[in-house]
Design an enzyme around this catalytic site. Structure first.
Site, PDB file in Angstrom:
ATOM      1  N   GLU A   1       2.934 -16.158 -17.398  1.00  0.00           N
ATOM      2  CA  GLU A   1       3.678 -15.751 -15.948  1.00  0.00           C
ATOM      3  C   GLU A   1       4.410 -17.198 -15.787  1.00  0.00           C
ATOM      4  O   GLU A   1       5.196 -16.997 -14.779  1.00  0.00           O
ATOM      5  CB  GLU A   1       2.687 -15.564 -15.199  1.00  0.00           C
TER       6      GLU A   1
ATOM      7  N   ASP B   1       5.881 -12.352 -12.037  1.00  0.00           N
ATOM      8  CA  ASP B   1       5.940 -13.772 -11.666  1.00  0.00           C
ATOM      9  C   ASP B   1       6.943 -14.617 -12.652  1.00  0.00           C
ATOM     10  O   ASP B   1       7.520 -15.640 -12.303  1.00  0.00           O
ATOM     11  CB  ASP B   1       4.484 -14.351 -11.899  1.00  0.00           C
TER      12      ASP B   1
ATOM     13  N   CYS C   1       2.842  -6.953 -19.424  1.00  0.00           N
ATOM     14  CA  CYS C   1       2.391  -5.839 -18.049  1.00  0.00           C
ATOM     15  C   CYS C   1       2.942  -6.041 -16.907  1.00  0.00           C
ATOM     16  O   CYS C   1       2.327  -5.385 -15.875  1.00  0.00           O
ATOM     17  CB  CYS C   1       0.764  -6.133 -18.254  1.00  0.00           C
TER      18      CYS C   1
ATOM     19  N   HIS D   1       0.625  -1.058   0.013  1.00  0.00           N
ATOM     20  CA  HIS D   1      -0.116   0.043   0.151  1.00  0.00           C
ATOM     21  C   HIS D   1       0.881   1.148  -0.113  1.00  0.00           C
ATOM     22  O   HIS D   1       0.435   2.268  -0.503  1.00  0.00           O
ATOM     23  CB  HIS D   1      -1.025   0.129   1.237  1.00  0.00           C
TER      24      HIS D   1
END
Ligand code: PEP
Ligand code: MG
Length: 844
Positions: A703, A727, A774, A466
């Protein structure tokens, strides 16, 4: 405190010696009287001091702290050193102890109690350094007051001896030493323990501890006088049985270096990364971490390592402590609500914190603590640290990062309990400061205006926390997972933060600072310039069209992304919608969010990734089995296939977004075409139920290495591919993306990763499928030419970099990109790949 209150029977029953205990609120142990240091334990948690009277005093910080093997402790004295009352002996990290030791209660006992008695003790009240707290009666300026005397072997020749291997994990520390000494004292003759050529008086706790024994040591028990053989047998039996500590087979637990007489200060903590002294000015140091927010900054360091909080373990009773705690919790809740109103864009984060603060398990655990006599501070710290510990052990980086939220809340509540306002914050720092911290918490950034901070560097933390999302929203270059070496950076040290390469240069030469300052200023100017044309399409110098999209996480990110030039959203991480709640979002709630983002994008494409959570992630409303290795377990699409209704609800919400055609669905963690097939069937069925005739594009994330290798097969069922380099890199290099110890080598430009990307592109080409990237490397300007050269035609990046990325791509020629990419496939390391890129595009 009186010794009876110590949560360790050996001390409570005065087996180690008589004295008192202290519940510390500071982080230093100071000499209680003048004397000579007899020994500092190699775990640096305890030391013994001989007073001028000959009284031998054991000072033992915390309970079971020997097991920390020195972690969190620093010794300031050496064996044999003379000290004055009040001198600093040991210092300790009270946070480490509070979270890892059984208790902070520290003991001061006289261990040669045969010659001395403990008189007045200042128990049951608050004391300060310098207060008179204990009187020791007896003894004189004895002839045996030299430190070596305690080690003296009994003069009588042994009449019997026996061998035994030490099977106590931490060696003869205070508790087993006391047990052995007490048993030896029952024998009138001399008893000695010999270990590695050194002999100790077995009746002296100090002498036994001073041997510095470790697990597996061979001990010789020597006894003289009558019944010697029986006494040997008895003592050998006691040692073999662990002297009250658990018996450990040598070899089954990590033994520490056998260095009995070595100065305790020099022994590093074996279980933890050694952290050396502060870096010295004039010596440049390079630290590598993980990219969190790209960008470059120069500035003076402001250290924000978590402060030591003075926390008393014992409270004033439940009647006082319980209302204190509940009032503090209510106040922090109110502050969070206020923050959510002040920062509506980040409202979800503060609401999530409120939910955590109201978690019944957490609150109940803390209340149970105060009802058991603990202080509100102690009980709250213990409960929140225990919860944070559970979360931080989870293999999924994003959930483990929720532990940071809990630590944030812990500090906020402690601050309120201490009468301060919650969250010291970073809002008042001088402009351009580079904050170096163990971990920055969301509340630290709550009131920070854009443009204030130069950079953020964290020793721990992951790139998707966060706090990183907030830092990204503020455009502050941020590096995470720098490791504990970051603790060595002194306050005010000049540093260069290279958020694009996740490199932190400490004390760089003056010319590097000056040139980086110039570069940063030029970049800021260039970014302002690039923003002017950011809205235009992205076409390479030779006319090749490249699409540059944005990665989004929430509705609030959308407007900024469009402003930065995003041509759409190439990855909407829907996890945030699911993670911070007690029940799954309804179809309507999801639809509402997706529609808002689609509206914000104004007709630009929106690729919505289906839920990417795993079995280890405690979605309270989704019962999944516990897993040994969750990163390799129920993750991404595997969860959706196991919980089809969850996936179908999400699919329906996406299918309803208007206008039809703007949204695509992307499926995470695809490993096999069969998974795509099942999802496609679900999509078709839900489409039919909704009466939606228009098809919807369905893409696969690449991934899993297997998916890259059989991208040709997956492309038959997928309308597009999007490579998740975060990943993919973690799985190809077998390096946990959330582990700071391997972060420096976790580079998506490793030739092995690039070869897989090429394979994916080649697999998709015959079917004409678009291949996007991405993952994090789409935001790395060094990766861009390589990815384009390998045939990727769409990049989905973090919004803050899009304007610059588009401008850079406009300068590139496909021919050059292909040549450098080809060369990159043939080298050995990511470093070599980066060197190739820089050679071709020195401006990077
Ligand atoms: C990735 O793995 O690269 C990716 C984009 O997915 P996430 O970072 O959300 O796991
Ligand atoms: Mg991923």
């Amino acid at each position: 405190m009186s010794l009876e209150e110590v949560p360790d029977p050996a001390f409570a029953q005065r087996l180690v010696g008589d004295g008192l205990a202290i519940d510390p609120v500071g982080n230093e142990l100071r000499a209680p009287c003048d004397g000579v240091i007899l020994s500092v334990h190699r775990a640096r948690h305890a030391c013994t001091l001989r007073a001028a009277s000959g009284a031998e005093i054991l000072l033992h910080v915390g309970v079971d702290t020997v097991a920390l093997n020195g972690t969190g402790f620093t010794a300031h004295v050496k064996d044999g050193q003379a000290v004055r009352a009040g001198d600093l002996l040991l210092s300790f990290d009270i946070n480490v102890l509070a979270s890892r030791a059984r208790s902070l209660v520290s003991m001061m006992v006289v261990v040669n109690g045969d010659s001395f008695q403990v008189g007045d003790c200042a128990t049951g009240r608050s004391v300060e350094i310098g207060d008179r707290i204990m009187t020791v009666i007896g003894g004189t300026l004895a002839a045996d007051s030299s430190p070596a005397a305690a080690d003296a072997v009994p003069a009588d020749a042994p009449t019997a001896e026996g061998q035994v291997q030490l099977c106590i994990a931490q060696g003869l520390h205070a508790r087993p030493a006391a047990a052995l000494a007490n048993a030896a004292k029952a024998h009138p003759g001399a008893v000695a323990i010999v270990c590695r050529g050194r002999s100790a008086n077995a009746k002296s706790v100090v002498s036994l501890m001073g041997l510095g024994t470790v697990l597996g040591d061979e001990l010789t028990v020597q006894v003289s006088g009558g019944n010697a053989a029986t006494v040997v047998e008895q003592l050998v039996g006691l040692i073999r049985a662990g002297l009250g500590d658990p018996v450990v087979q040598p070899g089954s637990a990590p033994a520490v270096a056998a260095a009995p007489a070595a100065p305790a200060v020099a022994v590093p903590a074996p279980a933890e990364e050694a952290v050396g002294p502060p870096f010295a000015a004039g010596e440049e140091v390079l630290l590598k971490g993980t990219i969190a927010v790209p960008g470059v900054a120069v500035g003076p360091v402001v250290r924000r390592f978590r402060t030591v909080q003075a926390v008393n373990e014992t409270g004033a009773g439940a009647a006082v402590e319980e209302p204190r705690l509940t009032r503090a919790l209510a106040q922090v809740t109110a502050q969070l609500a206020d923050a959510a109103t002040r920062m509506p864009e980040q409202g979800a984060i503060f609401q999530a914190h409120q939910a955590l603060l109201e978690d019944p398990e957490l609150v109940d655990a803390a209340l149970a603590g105060v009802r058991a006599g603990q202080s509100a501070e102690w009980a709250w710290s213990r409960a929140s640290q225990a919860h944070a510990e559970v979360l931080s052990r989870l293999a999924d980086a994003r959930m483990a990062e929720r532990a940071a939220d809990l630590r944030d809340l812990e500090q906020q509540v402690l601050a309120v309990l201490a009468g301060r306002s919650a969250g010291a914050g970073l809002a008042d720092l001088p402009k351009g400061s580079v904050v170096v911290a163990d971990e920055i918490l969301p509340s630290d950034l709550a009131g920070v205006p854009a443009g204030l901070l130069g950079g953020i560097c964290m020793a721990h933390g992951g790139p998707t926390s966060h706090a990183v999302i907030l830092a990204s929203a503020l455009g502050v270059p941020t590096i995470v997972a720098l490791g504990r070496q970051a603790e060595r950076i002194p306050d005010g040290a000049p540093v260069i933060v290279d958020g694009n390469r996740a490199e932190l240069r400490v004390f760089p030469p003056e010319d590097a600072l000056a040139s980086t300052r110039d570069v940063a200023a030029q970049r800021a100017a260039r970014r302002a310039e690039n923003r002017k044309s950011a809205g235009e399409l992205c076409v390479m110098a030779d006319g090749t069209r490249i699409e540059v999209f944005a990665n989004l996480g929430r509705v609030g990110d959308t407007a900024e992304a469009v402003q930065e030039g995003a041509e759409g959203c190439g990855l909407l991480r829907t996890e945030f919608l699911f993670l911070e709640r007690q029940s799954a979002p309804t179809e309507e709630e999801q639809y509402d969010q997706y529609q808002q983002i689609a509206d914000g994008l104004g007709g630009r494409p929106l690729i919505i990734r289906t839920l990417d959570v795993g079995g280890d992630k405690p979605l309270p409303y989704m019962p999944l089995p516990p897993e040994e290795n969750p990163v390799l377990g129920l993750r991404g699409v595997r969860v959706g296939l196991r919980e089809p209704e969850l996936l179908r609800t999400q699919i329906r919400a996406i299918l309803r977004v208007k206008p039809y055609g703007v949204c695509s669905i992307m499926v995470p963690m695809i490993a096999s075409p069969s998974e795509m097939k099942i999802v496609r069937t679900m999509v078709d069925e839900e489409r039919a139920k909704l009466g939606r005739a228009e098809p919807i594009a369905l893409g696969a994330m690449i991934e899993v290495p297997a998916a890259a290798l059989i991208a040709d097969r997956i492309s038959i069922l997928a309308d597009f591919l999007s490579i998740g380099t975060n990943d993919l890199t973690q799985y190809v290099l077998a390096m946990d993306r959330g582990n700071p110890h391997v972060a420096a080598h976790l580079d998506a430009l490793h030739p092995g990763v690039l070869r897989l990307i090429r394979q994916a592109v080649q697999g998709a080409a015959p079917l004409g499928r678009t291949v996007a990237v991405c993952g994090g490397s789409a935001s790395d300007p060094m990766a861009a030419p390589l990815l384009l050269g390998l045939g990727v035609t769409e990049l989905s990046a973090t919004p803050a970099v899009i304007a610059d990325l588009k401008a850079f791509i406009r300068t590139l020629r496909m021919e050059d990109c292909r040549a450098v990419a080809e060369a990159a496939l043939g080298v050995d390391s990511a470093e070599e790949v980066r060197a190739l890129v820089v050679r071709q595009w020195p401006e990077l």
